[in-house]
Design a protein around this motif. Structure first.
Motif, PDB file in Angstrom:
ATOM      1  N   SER A 204     -37.743   4.807 -13.783  1.00 23.67           N
ATOM      2  CA  SER A 204     -37.782   5.938 -12.861  1.00 23.67           C
ATOM      3  C   SER A 204     -36.386   6.268 -12.350  1.00 23.67           C
ATOM      4  CB  SER A 204     -38.686   5.612 -11.663  1.00 23.67           C
ATOM      5  OG  SER A 204     -39.992   5.322 -12.083  1.00 23.67           O
ATOM      6  N   SER A 205     -35.883   7.452 -12.700  1.00 17.07           N
ATOM      7  CA  SER A 205     -34.631   7.914 -12.117  1.00 17.07           C
ATOM      8  C   SER A 205     -34.921   8.607 -10.795  1.00 17.07           C
ATOM      9  CB  SER A 205     -33.891   8.847 -13.075  1.00 17.07           C
ATOM     10  OG  SER A 205     -34.668   9.998 -13.372  1.00 17.07           O
ATOM     11  N   ASN A 206     -33.879   8.854 -10.010  1.00 18.16           N
ATOM     12  CA  ASN A 206     -34.051   9.352  -8.651  1.00 18.16           C
ATOM     13  C   ASN A 206     -33.895  10.864  -8.577  1.00 18.16           C
ATOM     14  OD1 ASN A 206     -34.385   9.210  -5.833  1.00 18.16           O
ATOM     15  ND2 ASN A 206     -32.179   9.090  -5.502  1.00 18.16           N
ATOM     16  N   GLN A 207     -34.927  11.558  -8.168  1.00 18.34           N
ATOM     17  CA  GLN A 207     -34.943  12.987  -7.862  1.00 18.34           C
ATOM     18  C   GLN A 207     -34.933  13.904  -9.082  1.00 18.34           C
ATOM     19  OE1 GLN A 207     -36.021  13.953  -5.240  1.00 18.34           O
ATOM     20  NE2 GLN A 207     -34.778  13.712  -3.422  1.00 18.34           N
ATOM     21  N   GLY A 208     -34.367  13.496 -10.167  1.00 19.39           N
ATOM     22  CA  GLY A 208     -34.347  14.320 -11.370  1.00 19.39           C
ATOM     23  C   GLY A 208     -34.144  13.450 -12.589  1.00 19.39           C
ATOM     24  N   ILE A 209     -34.126  14.070 -13.758  1.00 16.71           N
ATOM     25  CA  ILE A 209     -33.932  13.325 -14.998  1.00 16.71           C
ATOM     26  C   ILE A 209     -32.453  13.065 -15.193  1.00 16.71           C
ATOM     27  CG2 ILE A 209     -34.275  13.337 -17.502  1.00 16.71           C
ATOM     28  CD1 ILE A 209     -36.658  15.179 -17.038  1.00 16.71           C
ATOM     29  N   SER A 210     -32.062  11.850 -14.972  1.00 12.89           N
ATOM     30  CA  SER A 210     -30.648  11.492 -14.999  1.00 12.89           C
ATOM     31  C   SER A 210     -30.079  11.584 -16.412  1.00 12.89           C
ATOM     32  CB  SER A 210     -30.459  10.076 -14.458  1.00 12.89           C
ATOM     33  OG  SER A 210     -29.124   9.654 -14.587  1.00 12.89           O
ATOM     34  N   GLU A 211     -28.953  12.295 -16.532  1.00 12.34           N
ATOM     35  CA  GLU A 211     -28.291  12.411 -17.832  1.00 12.34           C
ATOM     36  C   GLU A 211     -27.569  11.129 -18.209  1.00 12.34           C
ATOM     37  OE1 GLU A 211     -25.775  15.816 -17.724  1.00 12.34           O
ATOM     38  OE2 GLU A 211     -27.440  17.251 -17.573  1.00 12.34           O
ATOM     39  N   THR A 212     -27.333  10.254 -17.245  1.00 11.14           N
ATOM     40  CA  THR A 212     -26.657   8.992 -17.545  1.00 11.14           C
ATOM     41  C   THR A 212     -27.608   7.973 -18.167  1.00 11.14           C
ATOM     42  OG1 THR A 212     -27.069   8.113 -15.320  1.00 11.14           O
ATOM     43  CG2 THR A 212     -25.029   9.353 -15.658  1.00 11.14           C
ATOM     44  N   VAL A 213     -28.906   8.253 -18.125  1.00 16.06           N
ATOM     45  CA  VAL A 213     -29.893   7.344 -18.724  1.00 16.06           C
ATOM     46  C   VAL A 213     -30.006   7.668 -20.211  1.00 16.06           C
ATOM     47  CG1 VAL A 213     -32.264   6.489 -18.661  1.00 16.06           C
ATOM     48  CG2 VAL A 213     -31.144   7.174 -16.533  1.00 16.06           C
ATOM     49  N   ARG A 214     -29.141   7.071 -20.999  1.00 16.57           N
ATOM     50  CA  ARG A 214     -29.170   7.326 -22.443  1.00 16.57           C
ATOM     51  C   ARG A 214     -30.229   6.488 -23.148  1.00 16.57           C
ATOM     52  NH1 ARG A 214     -24.889   5.916 -25.287  1.00 16.57           N
ATOM     53  NH2 ARG A 214     -23.937   4.540 -23.714  1.00 16.57           N
ATOM     54  N   PHE A 215     -30.908   5.615 -22.393  1.00 18.92           N
ATOM     55  CA  PHE A 215     -31.929   4.760 -23.011  1.00 18.92           C
ATOM     56  C   PHE A 215     -33.328   5.360 -22.906  1.00 18.92           C
ATOM     57  CE2 PHE A 215     -30.979   3.212 -18.720  1.00 18.92           C
ATOM     58  CZ  PHE A 215     -32.233   3.180 -18.118  1.00 18.92           C
ATOM     59  N   TRP A 216     -33.459   6.621 -22.443  1.00 20.98           N
ATOM     60  CA  TRP A 216     -34.789   7.241 -22.397  1.00 20.98           C
ATOM     61  C   TRP A 216     -35.547   7.102 -23.720  1.00 20.98           C
ATOM     62  CZ3 TRP A 216     -36.454   7.566 -17.848  1.00 20.98           C
ATOM     63  CH2 TRP A 216     -35.792   8.186 -16.788  1.00 20.98           C
ATOM     64  N   PRO A 217     -34.928   7.389 -24.872  1.00 16.61           N
ATOM     65  CA  PRO A 217     -35.685   7.318 -26.134  1.00 16.61           C
ATOM     66  C   PRO A 217     -36.238   5.936 -26.459  1.00 16.61           C
ATOM     67  CG  PRO A 217     -33.672   8.592 -26.433  1.00 16.61           C
ATOM     68  CD  PRO A 217     -33.571   7.935 -25.095  1.00 16.61           C
TER      69      PRO A 217
END
Length: 300
Positions: A204-217
């Motif tokens: 869970s990222s905070n408030q929006g979809i964080s672009e720094t989270v490159r591990f989403w996939p």
């Protein structure tokens, strides 16, 4: 609440008191077919925050689960704290308010006995996080590798528990904003969790979809703890709030389409106080009790 199943995955919308979940297509679920129960198209439920190791809460939990079952609720999120001593500490551990694994097993069992699906969600806490000015999003370990080693070891314990108890979904972290760019560490953690847990994973990222989270996939769905400031009047109607939500939802859905992943609201909510929808992340708005504001917010 009427929510229809999307083309991919199951979607959570979590509030401080409510969690809604959509069923994931079995053909695309990571290990989901191995679990004994199947998701229906619509899931509704509640987030149960367990900041205690008091066994007596089981009685209250049973009563709550019975009541929820009568209300056609069919899922529950179990959120509980794990701790570190300060923002630069490198050890993450189970603290005094962390429920024991035996208590978690009992609560999971109580939920499953009533046909409820479970999301298990450990949250990193520290005593001064409660001020609201700083929090888990500000963690900056003095030794990043040591912190992830400690955190991974602890997360694996709860992932193994989730597997043993047939928990349907597991969260690997929440709102760890300052650590989200550590791609290699997160990828290694996810790989390790996949070895012991066959259910669905989220972060869970905070408030929006964080672009720094490159591990989403590497995960099964995108999680967001979302408390947007709605551009709506203080006496906003449901229709006003629906319109105010659209830019927020559209922005996140656009990002999810880029990722080709389902969107999950792992936290969402507002207090039952007048005008709380204007700043839903605030705990006390210093305004009068207003149940209608909260009701309209959830309806929207």
């Amino acid at each position: 609440v009427d929510i229809t199943q999307g083309p991919r995955g199951w979607i959570y919308t979590t509030t401080d008191s409510v969690i809604f979940r959509l069923g994931r297509d079995e053909s695309s679920a990571c290990g989901f077919n191995e679990h004994p129960t199947q998701m229906s198209a619509f899931q509704a439920g509640l987030t149960f925050a367990i900041y205690s190791n008091d066994q007596s809460m089981v009685i209250k939990f049973r009563d709550l689960m019975d009541r929820l079952s009568e209300m056609n609720v069919n899922s529950v999120s179990l959120a509980f704290p794990v701790y570190q001593d300060n923002l630069t500490a490198v050890e993450v551990y189970s603290g005094q308010k962390t429920p024991s694994k035996a208590l978690l097993q009992l609560l999971i069992s109580e939920a499953h006995e009533r046909g409820l699906k479970v999301l298990l969600r450990p949250l990193v806490e520290q005593s001064n996080f409660e001020s609201g000015e700083i929090g888990r999003h500000d963690i900056r370990p003095s030794n990043m590798a040591a912190w992830f080693q400690s955190y991974t070891q602890l997360i694996l314990e709860y992932a193994a528990l989730a597997e043993a108890e047939w928990v349907e979904a597991f969260s690997i972290g929440a709102e760890l904003t300052s650590l989200e760019g550590e791609f290699d560490h997160w990828r290694d953690l996810i790989t390790s969790v996949r070895r012991v847990y066959s259910g669905q994973l989220t972060y869970s990222s905070n408030q929006g979809i964080s672009e720094t989270v490159r591990f989403w996939p590497e995960l099964d769905f995108v999680g967001v703890d979302v408390y947007p400031s709605l551009d709506a009047p203080i006496e906003a109607t449901v229709e006003d709030m629906v319109m105010a939500w659209q830019p927020v939802i559209n922005d996140m859905m656009q990002e999810c389409r880029k990722l080709n992943m389902p969107l999950v609201f792992t936290e969402l909510g507002t207090r039952s106080q007048k005008g709380s929808h204007l700043r839903p992340w605030v705990w006390d708005h210093q305004t009068k009790l207003d149940l209608e504001t909260q009701r309209r917010y959830y309806a929207a």
